[in-house]
Design an enzyme around this catalytic site. Sequence first.
Site, PDB file in Angstrom:
ATOM      1  N   CYS A  10     -11.017   2.762   0.303  1.00 49.11           N
ATOM      2  CA  CYS A  10      -9.584   3.052   0.455  1.00 49.11           C
ATOM      3  C   CYS A  10      -9.185   2.398   1.764  1.00 49.11           C
ATOM      4  CB  CYS A  10      -9.348   4.566   0.507  1.00 49.11           C
ATOM      5  SG  CYS A  10      -7.693   5.019   1.062  1.00 49.11           S
TER       6      CYS A  10
ATOM      7  N   ASP B 184       0.862  -1.175   0.000  1.00 47.55           N
ATOM      8  CA  ASP B 184       0.000   0.000   0.000  1.00 47.55           C
ATOM      9  C   ASP B 184       0.908   1.238   0.000  1.00 47.55           C
ATOM     10  OD1 ASP B 184      -2.408   1.522   0.144  1.00 47.55           O
ATOM     11  OD2 ASP B 184      -2.128   1.792   2.291  1.00 47.55           O
ATOM     12  N   SER B 185       0.271   2.416  -0.054  1.00 51.00           N
ATOM     13  CA  SER B 185       1.053   3.645   0.030  1.00 51.00           C
ATOM     14  C   SER B 185       1.485   3.922   1.468  1.00 51.00           C
ATOM     15  CB  SER B 185       0.215   4.818  -0.481  1.00 51.00           C
ATOM     16  OG  SER B 185      -0.904   5.001   0.371  1.00 51.00           O
TER      17      SER B 185
ATOM     18  N   CYS C 137      -4.488  -2.006  -1.495  1.00 53.75           N
ATOM     19  CA  CYS C 137      -4.625  -0.635  -1.954  1.00 53.75           C
ATOM     20  C   CYS C 137      -5.656  -0.610  -3.078  1.00 53.75           C
ATOM     21  CB  CYS C 137      -3.266  -0.150  -2.475  1.00 53.75           C
ATOM     22  SG  CYS C 137      -3.309   1.497  -3.164  1.00 53.75           S
TER      23      CYS C 137
ATOM     24  N   THR D 172      -6.469   2.036  -4.850  1.00 51.25           N
ATOM     25  CA  THR D 172      -6.025   2.903  -5.938  1.00 51.25           C
ATOM     26  C   THR D 172      -5.178   2.115  -6.939  1.00 51.25           C
ATOM     27  OG1 THR D 172      -6.031   4.705  -4.330  1.00 51.25           O
ATOM     28  CG2 THR D 172      -4.911   5.117  -6.408  1.00 51.25           C
TER      29      THR D 172
HETATM   30  N1  DGL Z   1      -4.790   3.128   0.835  1.00 49.68           N
HETATM   31  C1  DGL Z   1      -4.782   3.268  -0.563  1.00 49.68           C
HETATM   32  C2  DGL Z   1      -6.110   2.920  -1.190  1.00 49.68           C
HETATM   33  O1  DGL Z   1      -6.736   1.981  -0.738  1.00 49.68           O
HETATM   34  C3  DGL Z   1      -4.046   4.465  -1.119  1.00 49.68           C
HETATM   35  C4  DGL Z   1      -4.429   5.787  -0.586  1.00 49.68           C
HETATM   36  C5  DGL Z   1      -3.528   6.903  -1.068  1.00 49.68           C
HETATM   37  O2  DGL Z   1      -2.318   6.785  -0.873  1.00 49.68           O
HETATM   38  O3  DGL Z   1      -4.044   7.871  -1.637  1.00 49.68           O
HETATM   39  O4  DGL Z   1      -6.526   3.491  -2.166  1.00 49.68           O
END
Ligand code: DGL
Length: 259
Positions: free
Chosen positions: A186, A9-10, A72, A74
Amino acid sequence: MKKYIGVLDSGVGGLSVLSQLVFAMKSKNYIFFGDTKNMPYGTKTPNEIFLYTKKILEFFEKNNVSDVVFACNTTSAVAYDELKECFKGRLNIFPLIQKTAPYALENLKDDDTIAVLATKATVNSKKYEEEIKKINPKINVVSIDCTGFVEIVENRLYEENSSIKLIKSRLDIAKEAKAKKIILGCTHYPYLEKIFKSILDVEYFNPAVCMADVVKRSLNYIDDDFQGEIKFFVSKNPKQFILSAKMFFDVENAQLIEL
Ligand code: DGL
């Protein structure tokens, strides 16, 4: 040689998925990568997100990973299709949205509305709409861009007035649309679920829970008493990562690594 499941993930958001994976399959070994240097992903272009994720997958490959969970939304929304092709025959990837969206529809009927709280990139991709409509084209999907929520979680700004104001403004859209259910689209948002509930008391769907179940079934996991290993890596600021992780994980040590 020890084998690992790679989880990416980020940032700390992915831990809301990792915690479910460990709960469902405790004897597996995990490598978690939080790309805190490039966080948030949600405001980046699909090509940038593709390149960040590709590097993480290459790192996983060098570290005995064969199964990867995209913790993640995204990345799953904008980069999965291309990455699946790039790593064909090398990595078995589980994308979050594609694997879990069908379960979000449980107990909903034709013409009901479901809201999706997500990052700008996920909303723009229309991936949730696409996956939901495949199952039931008569469900209304309202996607809400929640830019700013990730920073609230990463910096633990839960009590700030500006945070509450922003959250309320986004939930008002779901309320006006008469959403029966809200998808936490998210992986950072489960950290905010209590606040969401206190503002708008509807059913919230956390994809992490069924993601763990999907992976468990696909890997034919058989439980035993053995406790697996979990290794954490981040691309920036390990101390902040450990502090922000607390709500979902007691991370003792996160290794800083430049990809
Ligand atoms: N937690 C991630 C998601 O589910 C990324 C969120 C981000 O870094 O903008 O989309």
